[in-house]
Motif scaffolding. Structure first.
Motif, mmCIF file in Angstrom:
data_model
loop_
_atom_site.group_PDB
_atom_site.id
_atom_site.type_symbol
_atom_site.label_atom_id
_atom_site.label_comp_id
_atom_site.label_asym_id
_atom_site.label_seq_id
_atom_site.Cartn_x
_atom_site.Cartn_y
_atom_site.Cartn_z
ATOM 1 N N GLU A 199 29.761 -48.129 -60.911
ATOM 2 C CA GLU A 199 30.362 -47.019 -60.164
ATOM 3 C C GLU A 199 31.807 -46.788 -60.590
ATOM 4 O OE1 GLU A 199 28.491 -45.146 -58.424
ATOM 5 O OE2 GLU A 199 26.761 -46.492 -58.529
ATOM 6 N N TYR A 200 32.550 -47.866 -60.778
ATOM 7 C CA TYR A 200 33.953 -47.716 -61.182
ATOM 8 C C TYR A 200 34.067 -47.012 -62.535
ATOM 9 C CZ TYR A 200 38.571 -48.736 -62.990
ATOM 10 O OH TYR A 200 39.819 -48.596 -63.548
ATOM 11 N N LEU A 201 33.264 -47.435 -63.508
ATOM 12 C CA LEU A 201 33.342 -46.835 -64.846
ATOM 13 C C LEU A 201 32.975 -45.353 -64.810
ATOM 14 C CD1 LEU A 201 31.789 -49.700 -67.021
ATOM 15 C CD2 LEU A 201 34.185 -48.953 -67.001
ATOM 16 N N TYR A 202 31.988 -45.003 -63.990
ATOM 17 C CA TYR A 202 31.632 -43.586 -63.843
ATOM 18 C C TYR A 202 32.808 -42.796 -63.272
ATOM 19 C CZ TYR A 202 30.508 -40.201 -60.137
ATOM 20 O OH TYR A 202 30.562 -39.170 -59.227
ATOM 21 N N LEU A 203 33.416 -43.304 -62.200
ATOM 22 C CA LEU A 203 34.533 -42.605 -61.562
ATOM 23 C C LEU A 203 35.716 -42.477 -62.510
ATOM 24 C CD1 LEU A 203 34.259 -44.394 -58.102
ATOM 25 C CD2 LEU A 203 33.823 -41.960 -58.515
ATOM 26 N N LEU A 204 35.992 -43.537 -63.257
ATOM 27 C CA LEU A 204 37.081 -43.515 -64.227
ATOM 28 C C LEU A 204 36.823 -42.489 -65.316
ATOM 29 C CD1 LEU A 204 39.675 -44.863 -65.431
ATOM 30 C CD2 LEU A 204 38.132 -46.415 -66.650
ATOM 31 N N ASN A 205 35.657 -42.535 -65.925
ATOM 32 C CA ASN A 205 35.293 -41.619 -67.015
ATOM 33 C C ASN A 205 35.258 -40.172 -66.525
ATOM 34 O OD1 ASN A 205 32.803 -41.962 -69.684
ATOM 35 N ND2 ASN A 205 34.365 -40.409 -69.368
ATOM 36 N N VAL A 249 25.423 -35.983 -64.744
ATOM 37 C CA VAL A 249 26.524 -36.630 -65.464
ATOM 38 C C VAL A 249 26.759 -38.044 -64.927
ATOM 39 C CG1 VAL A 249 28.997 -36.573 -65.931
ATOM 40 C CG2 VAL A 249 27.656 -34.467 -66.097
ATOM 41 N N GLU A 250 26.781 -38.194 -63.607
ATOM 42 C CA GLU A 250 27.015 -39.518 -63.018
ATOM 43 C C GLU A 250 25.999 -40.539 -63.514
ATOM 44 O OE1 GLU A 250 26.782 -41.874 -58.722
ATOM 45 O OE2 GLU A 250 26.812 -39.675 -58.741
ATOM 46 N N HIS A 251 24.731 -40.193 -63.463
ATOM 47 C CA HIS A 251 23.707 -41.187 -63.761
ATOM 48 C C HIS A 251 23.493 -41.396 -65.261
ATOM 49 C CE1 HIS A 251 22.890 -41.908 -59.593
ATOM 50 N NE2 HIS A 251 22.913 -40.603 -59.385
ATOM 51 N N GLU A 302 36.088 -42.769 -51.318
ATOM 52 C CA GLU A 302 35.605 -43.687 -52.356
ATOM 53 C C GLU A 302 36.558 -43.728 -53.540
ATOM 54 O OE1 GLU A 302 31.738 -44.446 -55.295
ATOM 55 O OE2 GLU A 302 31.764 -42.714 -53.961
ATOM 56 N N TRP A 303 37.075 -42.570 -53.898
ATOM 57 C CA TRP A 303 37.972 -42.460 -55.046
ATOM 58 C C TRP A 303 39.158 -41.596 -54.631
ATOM 59 C CZ3 TRP A 303 38.369 -45.236 -59.230
ATOM 60 C CH2 TRP A 303 38.997 -44.761 -60.393
ATOM 61 N N SER A 304 40.324 -42.176 -54.631
ATOM 62 C CA SER A 304 41.513 -41.491 -54.134
ATOM 63 C C SER A 304 41.830 -40.231 -54.925
ATOM 64 C CB SER A 304 42.722 -42.440 -54.201
ATOM 65 O OG SER A 304 43.917 -41.755 -53.918
ATOM 66 N N TRP A 326 40.426 -47.163 -54.838
ATOM 67 C CA TRP A 326 38.963 -47.164 -54.972
ATOM 68 C C TRP A 326 38.367 -48.006 -53.854
ATOM 69 C CZ3 TRP A 326 36.363 -51.515 -57.883
ATOM 70 C CH2 TRP A 326 34.965 -51.364 -57.903
ATOM 71 N N ASP A 327 37.446 -47.406 -53.118
ATOM 72 C CA ASP A 327 36.793 -48.081 -51.994
ATOM 73 C C ASP A 327 35.340 -48.345 -52.363
ATOM 74 O OD1 ASP A 327 35.780 -48.994 -49.622
ATOM 75 O OD2 ASP A 327 36.259 -47.203 -48.445
ATOM 76 N N SER A 328 34.991 -49.609 -52.548
ATOM 77 C CA SER A 328 33.632 -49.984 -52.961
ATOM 78 C C SER A 328 32.768 -50.404 -51.773
ATOM 79 C CB SER A 328 33.695 -51.120 -53.991
ATOM 80 O OG SER A 328 34.429 -52.220 -53.491
ATOM 81 N N GLU A 329 33.128 -49.948 -50.581
ATOM 82 C CA GLU A 329 32.397 -50.326 -49.382
ATOM 83 C C GLU A 329 30.925 -49.943 -49.467
ATOM 84 O OE1 GLU A 329 31.682 -52.163 -45.924
ATOM 85 O OE2 GLU A 329 33.622 -52.150 -46.969
#
Length: 371
Positions: free
Chosen positions: A289-295, A221-223, A313-315, A266-269
C-alpha cells in the motif's frame, strides 16, 4: 585404418619391385600427407557441426512482448502427488504483456465474465508502465525489471512468472469465493506456480460506485502498481521480503515507511496498524500500500481520487513530489532510485481517455484501450 593398410601394401609392392629406399620414403611421405589432409578436413567438419549446434541451441527471447487475448483452455492442477492438465473452469481469457500474465474470470460461480475490452484496458496500463521510451527510463534497468516480472533465470522468483488476476465485483460475489477456496476451482497449483500478489476488480462491488471514469482508472492503476511493485522491483536491494532478507527491517522500504508513519503522513490502520514494524508478513501487506501511494503521488495522479484526497490514509501534504521531498525524503529517494528508472509515467490525459465515464457493464462505451 584403411589408409594404413594401403600404405603397407604399397610399400611391400615397391620393395618387391626393387625400388630404392629414397623411392619408398617418398611414397610413405606422400601417403602420410594424404592422411593428415583427410584428418584436417574431418576436424574442420567437426568444428562446423559444433558451431551449427551452438547457433541452433541459443534462442533469444525478446524482453518486450505484447500478446493477444486468447482462451484459457487448460491449467495445471494438483492430483495427489502429480501435476496434471485439466480444463480451466474459472479463468477463461488471458493475455501476456511485458512479463505479466493477465488472467480473467469467465462465466463462473454465479458471476458474468469479465469483458475482453476491460482485459485490454488492464493490459494497456501494464504496457504503458513498461514503455521503454518513457522519460527517465534506464533501458538496462527496465529490461531487468521486465525479466524479473517474467521470472527469468537469475531473478529472485525465477521460474514463477507474475500473475495478475482479474475478476468481477468481489470475491464474495463468487460462490464459492475463489480467493478463500482456490481448490474449489483447482486454482491452487496455478497460484502456487506464479508470483501472484493482487487483484484487479471490474465493477468493484466494494468501491465508490460504477460509471465514474476516474474511480475506474484509480482502481486499475492501484492494483497494477501492487502487482508490478511486489513482483518486479529490486526486492533484494529494497529488502521487500523476509524470506530473502532476514534483516528486512533495515532496508530502504522499511525506513521510508517508518518515516512516513512516524511523521503522521501515512495511516496504515486499515491494514494492521503498526504491526508491520515487527511482523514480516504484515510488512509485506503494508509496503504494498505504501509503495502504491508513493508512486501514485510522485506521478501526480492524485486528482483521480475523490476530491483529490485520500486523507487520513495518506496526508494531503504528501500528494505531490514537492510535498514528498519536504516531508518524506526517504520515500522521495526510494522512488527516484528504484521506481523512476523502471516504471514509465503515462500522461494523466492518456489514462482518462482509456477510462471515461459511463462503464456500468460495457467498457467500450467509456473509452478505447488503445491496446
Amino acid at each position: 585404418m584403411n589408409n594404413k593398410i594401403s600404405l603397407l601394401l604399397l610399400s611391400f609392392l615397391v620393395i618387391s619391385c626393387g625400388n630404392s629406399d629414397e623411392q619408398i620414403s617418398s611414397v610413405v611421405e606422400e601417403e602420410t600427407s594424404v592422411v593428415e589432409e583427410e584428418t584436417s578436413v574431418v576436424e574442420e567438419e567437426t568444428s562446423v557441426v559444433e558451431e551449427e549446434t551452438t547457433t541452433t541451441s541459443t534462442t533469444t527471447i525478446p524482453v518486450y512482448q505484447k500478446g493477444e487475448i486468447i482462451d484459457v483452455l487448460t491449467i495445471q492442477a494438483y492430483d495427489k502427488d502429480r501435476i496434471i492438465e485439466i480444463p480451466s473452469e474459472f479463468f477463461k481469457r488471458e493475455v501476456t504483456i511485458n512479463g505479466v500474465r493477465i488472467m480473467a474470470a469467465g462465466n463462473v460461480g454465479g458471476q458474468v465474465a469479465v469483458p475482453d475490452a476491460f482485459i485490454e484496458k488492464v493490459a494497456r496500463m501494464v504496457e504503458l508502465f513498461t514503455d521503454p521510451t518513457g522519460e527517465n527510463i534506464d533501458a538496462d534497468k527496465q529490461k531487468t525489471f521486465i525479466k524479473t516480472l517474467r521470472g527469468d533465470s537469475g531473478t529472485y522468483h525465477a521460474g514463477m512468472p507474475t500473475l495478475q488476476k482479474v475478476a468481477r465485483g468481489g470475491g464474495d460475489d463468487y460462490s464459492p469465493n475463489f480467493l478463500m477456496s482456490a481448490e474449489s476451482y483447482d486454482l491452487d497449483y496455478l497460484f502456487d506456480s506464479h508470483y501472484d500478489n493482487d487483484m484487479v476488480w471490474y465493477l468493484n462491488s466494494s468501491g465508490e460506485g460504477f460509471g465514474n471514469g476516474d474511480i475506474d482508472a484509480a482502481e486499475v492503476v492501484e492494483h497494477v502498481f501492487h502487482t508490478i511493485h511486489m513482483s518486479g522491483l529490486d526486492a533484494l536491494a529494497l529488502k521487500q521480503y523476509s524470506e530473502f532478507s532476514s534483516d528486512w527491517a533495515s532496508g530502504p522500504v522499511y525506513a521510508a515507511m517508518k518515516e512516513a508513519y512516524d511523521g503522521g503522513l501515512w495511516d496504515s490502520e486499515g491494514y494492521g496498524g503498526n504491526a508491520w514494524k515487527s511482523d514480516p508478513f504484515m510488512f509485506e501487506v503494508a509496503q504494498k500500500e505504501y509503495l502504491y501511494l508513493l508512486n501514485f503521488s510522485m506521478f501526480e495522479y492524485t486528482s483521480l481520487w475523490e476530491n483529490g484526497s485520500l486523507s487520513p490514509e495518506w496526508s494531503d501534504s504528501v500528494r505531490t513530489p514537492s510535498g514528498i521531498l519536504a516531508n518524506n525524503p526517504l520515500g522521495y529517494e526510494l522512488f527516484n532510485t528504484y521506481i523512476l528508472p523502471v516504471i514509465s509515467k503515462p500522461d494523466l490525459s492518456t489514462i482518462r481517455d482509456i477510462f471515461q465515464d459511463g462503464d456500468v457493464g460495457d467498457p467500450t462505451v467509456a473509452g478505447s484501450s488503445g491496446y
